[in-house]
Design an enzyme around this catalytic site. Structure first.
Site, PDB file in Angstrom:
ATOM      1  N   LYS A  92      45.483  38.811  39.264  1.00  0.00           N
ATOM      2  CA  LYS A  92      45.646  37.357  39.379  1.00  0.00           C
ATOM      3  C   LYS A  92      44.391  36.732  39.953  1.00  0.00           C
ATOM      4  O   LYS A  92      43.707  37.346  40.763  1.00  0.00           O
ATOM      5  CB  LYS A  92      46.820  37.026  40.308  1.00  0.00           C
ATOM      6  N   ILE A  94      42.409  34.379  42.397  1.00  0.00           N
ATOM      7  CA  ILE A  94      42.667  33.939  43.774  1.00  0.00           C
ATOM      8  C   ILE A  94      42.554  32.414  43.833  1.00  0.00           C
ATOM      9  O   ILE A  94      41.562  31.848  43.359  1.00  0.00           O
ATOM     10  CB  ILE A  94      41.665  34.589  44.764  1.00  0.00           C
ATOM     11  N   HIS A 110      34.576  46.090  40.310  1.00  0.00           N
ATOM     12  CA  HIS A 110      34.639  45.957  38.849  1.00  0.00           C
ATOM     13  C   HIS A 110      34.075  47.237  38.216  1.00  0.00           C
ATOM     14  O   HIS A 110      33.027  47.716  38.641  1.00  0.00           O
ATOM     15  CB  HIS A 110      33.824  44.735  38.407  1.00  0.00           C
ATOM     16  N   ASP A 151      34.620  37.504  38.275  1.00  0.00           N
ATOM     17  CA  ASP A 151      33.548  38.503  38.278  1.00  0.00           C
ATOM     18  C   ASP A 151      32.163  37.882  38.478  1.00  0.00           C
ATOM     19  O   ASP A 151      31.175  38.332  37.898  1.00  0.00           O
ATOM     20  CB  ASP A 151      33.555  39.293  36.953  1.00  0.00           C
TER      21      ASP A 151
HETATM   22  C1  GRF Z   1      39.787  49.749  38.887  1.00  0.00           C
HETATM   23  O1  GRF Z   1      39.177  50.268  37.757  1.00  0.00           O
HETATM   24  C2  GRF Z   1      39.024  48.555  39.394  1.00  0.00           C
HETATM   25  O2  GRF Z   1      37.670  48.601  39.088  1.00  0.00           O
HETATM   26  C3  GRF Z   1      39.644  47.418  38.658  1.00  0.00           C
HETATM   27  O3  GRF Z   1      41.013  47.753  38.571  1.00  0.00           O
HETATM   28  C4  GRF Z   1      41.154  49.177  38.609  1.00  0.00           C
HETATM   29  C5  GRF Z   1      42.137  49.497  39.691  1.00  0.00           C
HETATM   30  O4  GRF Z   1      42.506  50.850  39.662  1.00  0.00           O
HETATM   31  N1  GRF Z   1      39.394  46.160  39.324  1.00  0.00           N
HETATM   32  P1  GRF Z   1      43.587  51.405  40.686  1.00  0.00           P
HETATM   33  O5  GRF Z   1      44.877  50.627  40.450  1.00  0.00           O
HETATM   34  O6  GRF Z   1      43.076  51.192  42.063  1.00  0.00           O
HETATM   35  O7  GRF Z   1      43.740  52.858  40.350  1.00  0.00           O
END
Ligand code: GRF
Length: 205
Positions: A92, A94, A110, A151
């Site tokens: 979501k 923010i 990311h 991002d």
């Molecule tokens: C990760 O790949 C992160 O980069 C992205 O969402 C994913 C989360 O993975 N923002 P997890 O749920 O912590 O395993």
């Protein structure tokens, strides 16, 4: 400096698990004080409960207005004296009022080298599929501040990950995720020790 962390997560929660482990093993001094998920079935909520961390299912659909959602969100952050909000697979946006209140105190991770492969629609496996389609031989992980645009906030830390011959989006996702689990605690440590210069990129090879 020891920071009180609130982790926001929608899914599996492996980044959350890595941060909890980093606290327990002394890699970081900060502790996860609160986990919030918009998904009642998320792995993240289960991980929080297993570790006896206060965990809360909080979703917009539980409130009659966005204002009431934000009010409850901010109440929880205050209750647990949260210094830093950590997005770990939170699906979501923010609310801008929260971004304003917690400026430079919200981090996101990311699974690519931003500004490449970021923005709306670039999440999960789509990111890795796009990297493979492009033919890039290097991808990576980015930890950055959250601002009002997806991002987009200032980059704190990046680390390269090789794209190997024969990689599928899934094999690449797994390799990138292993790097995420090391990089997020490192970024938190930088904030703890004030070794941070918002806006200046630090790329680890
Ligand atoms: C990760 O790949 C992160 O980069 C992205 O969402 C994913 C989360 O993975 N923002 P997890 O749920 O912590 O395993």
């Amino acid at each position: 400096m020891k920071l009180n962390l609130c982790v926001l997560a929608s899914g599996r929660g492996s980044d959350l698990r890595a941060i909890i482990k980093a606290s327990k093993t002394g890699i970081i001094r900060s502790w996860v004080r609160l986990v919030i998920s918009n998904n009642s079935k998320s792995g993240a909520l289960k991980i929080a409960k297993l570790n006896k961390i206060p965990a809360c299912h909080l979703s917009h659909i539980m409130f009659s207005s966005n204002e009431l959602f934000v009010k409850e969100f901010l109440r929880l952050l205050k209750k647990y004296k949260i210094d830093l909000i950590i997005l770990a697979g939170y699906m979501k946006m923010i609310d801008p009022s929260i971004v304003k209140k917690f400026r430079n105190r919200i981090l996101n991770i990311h699974p690519a080298l931003l500004p490449k492969y970021g923005g709306k629609g670039m999440y999960g496996i789509h990111v890795h599929q796009a990297v493979i389609n492009s033919g890039d031989k290097i991808t990576g992980v980015t930890v950055h501040y959250v601002d009002e645009i997806y991002d987009h906030g200032a980059i704190i830390l990046q680390k390269h990950v090789k794209v190997k011959e024969g990689d599928t989006p899934e094999t690449l996702r797994k390799r990138v995720l292993r790097t995420e689990h090391k990089l997020y605690p490192e970024a938190i440590k930088m904030l703890e020790t004030n070794k941070i210069n918002a806006g200046k990129r630090k790329v680890k090879k």
